[in-house]
Design a protein around this motif. Structure first.
Motif: not given
Ligand code: AFP
Length: 331
Positions: A7-10, A27-30, A162-167
């Motif tokens: 993710l960081h590389e992307f 940095r916010l996305l990180s 915008a986005g989401y995390v699916l657990y």
């Protein structure tokens, strides 16, 4: 073996796509990824904490009071945003009011984040997938001052990302900065997200419909006719569509995004303005849907065009494959 992209590389490699490429959004996305890892880790222990470690009087083995996981998730994200220094304020589904961070660093920051820390949290007790949803805007108040309500009440068209995390069976982070949609799966053994779903496109049509059919009697005739169409052999597939309703918006949306489908939660008497929240759930997912070629409306108008009037505003929600949403609206 082809090289894996973290993710960081992307994030670093796509930073230049963004008009204000100062690295702050990166940095916010990180920061979001970090909070997602913390929450994912906590969730994996949920059954243990609730049923084994904390079996006595709501306390864990260290004698600490247990906290509800949605409160834990809320705190984890707020901490990440406050410590990260890229955000001047947040609004969360868990809190009545928005929060303006007080440090000088924060007041000089350019972004606000609106989020639902743990959507579908009533599913935790039964081990069903849940998610975090987030929306990022540039502030409209002057840099150097505290964040204001106006920063929070921006229409969805103003989202920067915008986005989401699916657990779920794995933890996946899906986000867009307005230049397509990409998904990253967490390798829990090393705590790293890897690009697993590059340039996600939502199929234009699909055969999954996600709706709480317990409310059927309360649906308007157009929607009832659409559901009858879904259940008939007269749709374009020649056999009924498959009903799939998890009751966890992120999980239902993610399936429909990948496979093609529609999620509908209209206004009903029990939720006269709709059940889902414009700012924390509908706008971010609408942004993702549109970026992937899908559509999101409240049954009449585009979600992203709805002017927000209050933080916890609710709306009807039709989201998914473009042709399905249009048909469900009676177009
Ligand atoms: P909770 O977070 O209270 O579980 O609500 C989940 C949710 O906002 C969304 O994720 C579901 O799709 C929807 O509500 C389920 O609502 P119904 O239980 O009325 O079908």
């Amino acid at each position: 073996m082809s090289k894996l992209t973290t993710l960081h590389e992307f994030i670093v490699s796509t930073q230049q796509d963004f008009p204000f490429a100062t690295g702050e959004l990166s940095r916010l996305l990180s920061d979001i990824a970090l909070a997602a890892k913390i929450v994912s880790n906590d969730l994996r222990k949920a059954g243990l904490v609730d049923h084994i470690l904390g079996a006595q009087g709501g306390q864990n083995v260290q004698g600490e009071e247990q906290q509800k996981l949605d409160v834990v998730a809320d705190a984890a994200f707020i901490r990440a945003f406050e410590n990260g220094g890229e955000v001047c304020g947040i609004a969360s589904e868990e809190n009545d009011n928005f929060l303006a961070f007080t440090s000088a660093n924060a007041q000089n920051a350019n972004y606000v984040v609106l989020f639902d820390p743990l959507d579908g949290s009533s599913n935790i007790d039964v081990n069903v997938s849940i998610g975090t949803i987030f929306s990022i805007y540039r502030r409209v108040s002057p840099v150097g001052t505290p964040a204001t309500l106006e920063d929070m009440l921006q229409p969805g068209t103003q989202q920067v990302a915008a986005g989401y995390v699916l657990y779920g069976s794995s933890t996946i982070l899906v986000y867009s900065t307005g230049n397509g949609v990409n998904g990253f799966t967490l390798d829990p053994s090393i705590g790293e997200f890897f690009l697993s779903h590059p340039d996600i496109k939502m199929p234009e049509n699909g055969r999954y419909y996600s709706v709480n059919e317990g409310n059927l009697q309360d649906f308007d005739p157009t929607l009832r006719a659409y559901l009858a169409y879904c259940q008939s052999n007269d749709n374009q597939t020649g056999k009924p569509y498959s009903g799939r309703y998890i009751g966890s918006l992120v999980a239902d949306f993610h399936r429909n995004l990948i496979k093609g489908g529609i999620y509908i939660y209209p206004a009903v008497p029990a939720a006269p303005k709709g059940r889902l929240r414009l700012l924390y759930e509908c706008n971010p997912l609408a942004f993702i849907a549109e970026q992937a070629g899908g559509l999101a409306t409240d049954g009449k108008q585009r979600i992203l065009d709805i002017p927000p009037t209050e933080l916890h505003q609710r709306v009807g929600f039709y989201i998914g494959a473009k042709l399905m949403v249009e048909k469900a609206m009676g177009l």
